[in-house]
Write an enzyme that holds these catalytic residues in place. Sequence first.
Site: not given
Ligand code: COA
Ligand code: ZN
Length: 306
Positions: A13-14, A207, A238, A247
């Site tokens: 994952r990370d 990390h 990240c 990491n």
């Molecule tokens: N899995 C898949 N799709 C997701 C989702 C999830 N958990 N959460 C939201 N979405 C989709 C929505 O369905 C929407 O899809 P569409 O554009 O096709 O309609 C789109 O993402 C945007 O949704 P929204 O609620 O407005 O999300 P956002 O743009 O504010 O993004 C997150 C929020 C959390 C989904 C996004 O920022 C994210 O995935 N971040 C993860 C960051 C990460 O992995 N960091 C590293 C690990 S710490």
């Molecule tokens: Zn990390």
Amino acid sequence: MAEKILINEVGLRDGLQMQPKFVPADGKLELANALIDAGLRSFEASSFVSPKAVPQMADAADVFAGLPDRDDIDYWALVPNERGYDRAIEAGVRNVALVLSVTDTMNQENIRMSVEESAIMFERVLKRCAQDGIKSRAYVAVAFVCPFEGITPVDTVVRWTDRMLSAGAEDISVADTIGAGTPTQCKDLISTLVGKWGADKFCLHLHDTRAMAATLAWVAAEEGIRKFDASIGGLGGCPFAPGAAGNAATEDLAFMFESSGYETGIDISGLRKAVGVAERLTGLTLGGRITKWWLSQEAKQAQAAQ
Ligand code: COA
Ligand code: ZN
């Protein structure tokens, strides 16, 4: 009897999440199997995040479907929101790690919510975990330094840890997300947390950006911590936290603890093979700080065999 240390492998994952070269699910599973052969029994195997935000994790459900079905292995999935929780449950996940960054700027960058908004949402998710019989962990991320807001006060970490444990999280992964913590800061933070809730409630996620990961792990072990996240070959970082490098390398922590009399259950030479798999899949040269020594040993053996 030797004391046990649990290394939770987060390379899948990370480690992989920011790799530009897409590693398909069968490659991820090959790496998981190499790590299982080396003795790893706990994995953060993928994340159910937006595939637009992190394309490398788009195949989380396929990864979970292909992991060996074994009672002696825990597979965790990172979940950023309720949609992620729904997807994880659909994929048969039994252990979820919720990610709460404790500064508003970092949490907005990462999951587009304030810390308070995330906490309220995770309180709902944790209620569902209890109802669904799902094991839960909460990351308290940027617990040492936030790339946007600077040094994180211990009180801030305490406040959000309290909030997540009170909401039902079974333990907390204290994350030095950008690898900027110092040994003194680690001692202060970890001793405070352990003093309040006991060492069993914590895992340390490090990390190695400033070459401090093993040192901080040792400091935390001295305070009683026995659970550590690490990534094979030191892969990782990240994409939303500027300055985050790889990491803590699984092989560095496993070697440090094994050579000091702790039991990790890990075969170090098996890790050497797993680093090779990770290198082939990512096209990168990998390896923790032990690599130079490994290479010199191999060169000696090759010479002796001639
Ligand atoms: N899995 C898949 N799709 C997701 C989702 C999830 N958990 N959460 C939201 N979405 C989709 C929505 O369905 C929407 O899809 P569409 O554009 O096709 O309609 C789109 O993402 C945007 O949704 P929204 O609620 O407005 O999300 P956002 O743009 O504010 O993004 C997150 C929020 C959390 C989904 C996004 O920022 C994210 O995935 N971040 C993860 C960051 C990460 O992995 N960091 C590293 C690990 S710490
Ligand atoms: Zn990390």
